[in-house]
Every structure is written in C-alpha cells, then in structure tokens.
Write a protein that holds these residues in place. Sequence first.
Motif, PDB file in Angstrom:
ATOM      1  N   UNK B  14       0.813  -1.231   0.000  1.00  7.43           N
ATOM      2  CA  UNK B  14       0.000   0.000   0.000  1.00  7.43           C
ATOM      3  C   UNK B  14       0.840   1.273   0.000  1.00  7.43           C
ATOM      4  N   UNK B  15       0.259   2.355  -0.436  1.00  7.53           N
ATOM      5  CA  UNK B  15       0.954   3.650  -0.422  1.00  7.53           C
ATOM      6  C   UNK B  15       1.250   4.134   1.001  1.00  7.53           C
ATOM      7  N   UNK B  16       0.289   4.080   1.911  1.00  4.96           N
ATOM      8  CA  UNK B  16       0.625   4.543   3.265  1.00  4.96           C
ATOM      9  C   UNK B  16       1.798   3.765   3.862  1.00  4.96           C
ATOM     10  N   UNK B  17       1.851   2.465   3.637  1.00  4.41           N
ATOM     11  CA  UNK B  17       2.962   1.657   4.163  1.00  4.41           C
ATOM     12  C   UNK B  17       4.270   2.052   3.474  1.00  4.41           C
ATOM     13  N   UNK B  53       3.302   0.788  -3.420  1.00  5.36           N
ATOM     14  CA  UNK B  53       4.356   0.828  -2.402  1.00  5.36           C
ATOM     15  C   UNK B  53       5.662   1.320  -3.034  1.00  5.36           C
ATOM     16  N   UNK B  54       5.995   0.770  -4.174  1.00  2.19           N
ATOM     17  CA  UNK B  54       7.277   1.090  -4.806  1.00  2.19           C
ATOM     18  C   UNK B  54       7.352   2.548  -5.232  1.00  2.19           C
ATOM     19  N   UNK B  55       6.222   3.109  -5.665  1.00  3.07           N
ATOM     20  CA  UNK B  55       6.239   4.508  -6.095  1.00  3.07           C
ATOM     21  C   UNK B  55       6.566   5.435  -4.928  1.00  3.07           C
ATOM     22  N   UNK B  56       6.155   5.046  -3.740  1.00  8.21           N
ATOM     23  CA  UNK B  56       6.425   5.869  -2.556  1.00  8.21           C
ATOM     24  C   UNK B  56       7.865   5.726  -2.082  1.00  8.21           C
ATOM     25  N   UNK B  57       8.534   4.647  -2.479  1.00  7.41           N
ATOM     26  CA  UNK B  57       9.884   4.387  -1.971  1.00  7.41           C
ATOM     27  C   UNK B  57      10.926   4.496  -3.088  1.00  7.41           C
ATOM     28  N   UNK B  58      10.789   3.649  -4.074  1.00  4.98           N
ATOM     29  CA  UNK B  58      11.844   3.565  -5.094  1.00  4.98           C
ATOM     30  C   UNK B  58      11.853   4.802  -5.991  1.00  4.98           C
ATOM     31  N   UNK B  59      10.678   5.264  -6.374  1.00  7.29           N
ATOM     32  CA  UNK B  59      10.639   6.469  -7.210  1.00  7.29           C
ATOM     33  C   UNK B  59      11.243   7.652  -6.460  1.00  7.29           C
ATOM     34  N   UNK B  60      10.997   7.716  -5.157  1.00  2.00           N
ATOM     35  CA  UNK B  60      11.547   8.838  -4.374  1.00  2.00           C
ATOM     36  C   UNK B  60      13.051   8.690  -4.170  1.00  2.00           C
ATOM     37  N   UNK B  61      13.491   7.461  -3.918  1.00  3.89           N
ATOM     38  CA  UNK B  61      14.944   7.250  -3.802  1.00  3.89           C
ATOM     39  C   UNK B  61      15.634   7.678  -5.097  1.00  3.89           C
ATOM     40  N   UNK B  62      15.000   7.326  -6.221  1.00 10.78           N
ATOM     41  CA  UNK B  62      15.604   7.618  -7.529  1.00 10.78           C
ATOM     42  C   UNK B  62      15.676   9.117  -7.820  1.00 10.78           C
ATOM     43  N   UNK B  63      14.853   9.897  -7.124  1.00 12.05           N
ATOM     44  CA  UNK B  63      14.912  11.353  -7.313  1.00 12.05           C
ATOM     45  C   UNK B  63      16.182  11.949  -6.687  1.00 12.05           C
ATOM     46  N   UNK B  64      16.760  11.215  -5.708  1.00 16.12           N
ATOM     47  CA  UNK B  64      17.910  11.772  -4.972  1.00 16.12           C
ATOM     48  C   UNK B  64      19.217  11.013  -5.191  1.00 16.12           C
ATOM     49  N   UNK B  65      19.099   9.727  -5.484  1.00 15.28           N
ATOM     50  CA  UNK B  65      20.291   8.896  -5.531  1.00 15.28           C
ATOM     51  C   UNK B  65      20.354   8.110  -6.840  1.00 15.28           C
ATOM     52  N   UNK B  66      21.538   7.535  -7.063  1.00 13.36           N
ATOM     53  CA  UNK B  66      21.693   6.645  -8.210  1.00 13.36           C
ATOM     54  C   UNK B  66      21.309   5.250  -7.714  1.00 13.36           C
ATOM     55  N   UNK B  67      20.160   4.760  -8.154  1.00 16.49           N
ATOM     56  CA  UNK B  67      19.620   3.520  -7.589  1.00 16.49           C
ATOM     57  C   UNK B  67      19.958   2.332  -8.481  1.00 16.49           C
ATOM     58  N   UNK B  82       8.693  -2.617 -14.098  1.00 22.67           N
ATOM     59  CA  UNK B  82       8.309  -2.344 -15.489  1.00 22.67           C
ATOM     60  C   UNK B  82       7.195  -1.285 -15.536  1.00 22.67           C
ATOM     61  N   UNK B  83       6.207  -1.438 -14.665  1.00 19.41           N
ATOM     62  CA  UNK B  83       5.094  -0.486 -14.638  1.00 19.41           C
ATOM     63  C   UNK B  83       5.585   0.920 -14.295  1.00 19.41           C
ATOM     64  N   UNK B  84       6.535   0.992 -13.378  1.00 19.31           N
ATOM     65  CA  UNK B  84       7.066   2.305 -12.993  1.00 19.31           C
ATOM     66  C   UNK B  84       8.116   2.812 -13.976  1.00 19.31           C
ATOM     67  N   UNK B  85       8.303   2.037 -15.064  1.00 21.60           N
ATOM     68  CA  UNK B  85       9.249   2.408 -16.120  1.00 21.60           C
ATOM     69  C   UNK B  85      10.675   2.542 -15.589  1.00 21.60           C
ATOM     70  N   UNK B  86      11.000   1.644 -14.661  1.00 18.83           N
ATOM     71  CA  UNK B  86      12.354   1.636 -14.122  1.00 18.83           C
ATOM     72  C   UNK B  86      13.104   0.483 -14.783  1.00 18.83           C
ATOM     73  N   UNK B  87      14.239   0.768 -15.318  1.00 16.52           N
ATOM     74  CA  UNK B  87      15.040  -0.278 -15.947  1.00 16.52           C
ATOM     75  C   UNK B  87      15.787  -1.086 -14.899  1.00 16.52           C
ATOM     76  N   UNK B  88      15.682  -2.401 -14.989  1.00 15.97           N
ATOM     77  CA  UNK B  88      16.394  -3.273 -14.054  1.00 15.97           C
ATOM     78  C   UNK B  88      17.837  -3.405 -14.510  1.00 15.97           C
TER      79      UNK B  88
END
Lengths: 190, 88
Positions: B14-17, B53-67, B82-88
């Motif tokens: 979930x987003x809140x989590x 969940x990932x949009x609240x964490x990984x997308x935000x990390x990616x705004x500041x750091x090289x993930x 894939x949905x968040x358009x993040x390349x693995x």
Amino acid sequence: MVIGNFLEKMAYDWARSEAPEQIKDEYYCATRDVFQARLDGMVSFLLAGKVAEGDAYMLAAIAGEIGNNSFDHNLGSWPDVPGVFFGCDLNGTQAIIVLADRGQGVLKTLKRVKPELENDEEALFTAFHEKLSGRAPESRGNGLKFVREAIEGSKKHLTFISGSAKMELNEKINISRTEAVRGCLAIIAL
Amino acid sequence: MKIDLIKFGDILVSRPAGREAYLAMSAYITKDLKEGEEVVVDFLGVKVLTPSWADEVISKLAQHYKVRFENTDNPTVKMTLKTLLINI
C-alpha cells in the motif's frame, strides 16, 4: 450477470443492495489495516493450497492494488459503509478472489480530473489504460495499469464492475453494460 | 549503501505503508547520503511488491540517488519495476 461462486454472490448482493446488508465479519475489512492483514493471510492460504508461488504472489499484488484503491479513493467520502468485502476460495488449485466496495465508483472518482468522461464504460477503460488518478495533483495512477498487465498474457481472468460498466479481461479486454453496482466489484480467477 | 527491503516486510503493497517506509529510511538509513550517491536496493526475500508501495519508496529514492537493484527475480518485483518504467 451470472454469479456462480458463493463469494461472488455475497459480494455482488452487498455491492448492489440499496441499503447495505450485513456481511460476515470474516469477509468485511472496515479499515486498510484489516485488509492488509487478510491479504497476508491469503498468501499463506494460497501457498498451503498448492498454488504456485509466482501465481500466489501475483494474485496478492493484484488484489492488493484493487483493495487499496478502494481505501485510497474513498477515504472520508464513503457514501454509506466504509471498507471492502474481501474473500478468497480455492477449488483444487483454482483460486477465486472477490473484492467489493460501496464507494463512489470509478466514474465519479475520475471525472474530477477528466470531466469529459461521459459514462461508466469510458471511465473503466480510462482507469485501466491511462496513467491518471482521481487524486491529482498527486502523481499516481499506475495501479490498475499494473493489474491489466499482470492479467493479460497470463492464465488469470478479471471481471471488474463499476457503476453500470463491466470489464472482462484476460488476453483481450471487453467492456459492456451491466446491472449497476454502487461502488466496485472485482473477481479475480486463476 | 545497501537497503534490504525485506526489513520493511515481505508483502509490500500500500501507499501509506510505502510512505512510512520511506520516512523511516530517510531518518535512519539514508540521512547521511549525499545527492547522487549510489544506493543498492535489494529485493531478496520480498514476496509481493506493488507499484503503489514502490512509487512511494523507489521512485523517491531515484529522485535523490543513483539507484541500482539486486535480486529482482520475483514476478511482482519485475512487473512493478516495469510499470514504474524503471530499468532493471
């Protein structure tokens, strides 16, 4: 609409009725915390029933997105009863998961950010295809696209009803009119 | 810097989590990191991940750091990225 499974019937009746009917506590999640706990339990239930790990995890992700959407978009705006109906059943390794809410529905939610939407069918198509969220200006709206991609090209099937629109999704997507529900009803089958 | 997501749970939906996880991460794990530094996000042990969940964490990390990602074999992890358009 043909309703076969007892869970489907219970959820459908609850989502359609003029006045909210009492549903069994074991299927009613008044809050997100209760829903989350039961979602965790569902994964264990599916794995114990010999559903393949990958399928069990993907079903939980799909159900998690749909169930959490109900809370995300109705918080503070539930028309009558808050929360969701959530049930899961297994027949052999064939799983069926049913979710329903008595919320505002997809059309009312999306019309706030896309006023040109004219009916429930258009709203349902938009929800599953466009990155658009009723909670703008927050940047979100990926959840149901994820659900569509997870169902397409798999052996899963999703029936999703909101208002008077019904979407059937597996390899193809088909949206038609049906008898209206008050919020949303989702049936996920494996 | 490596972040083991399993420490936040194995069913991350979930987003809140996710928001709560990101706040805790910012306060205790990444607070001394400089913008643009590398962060390795390890999915080992994660059973269920969703875009919310990932949009609240990984997308935000990616705004500041090289993930960078590790252990992305789980199908829900793959599809979420894939949905968040993040390349693995």
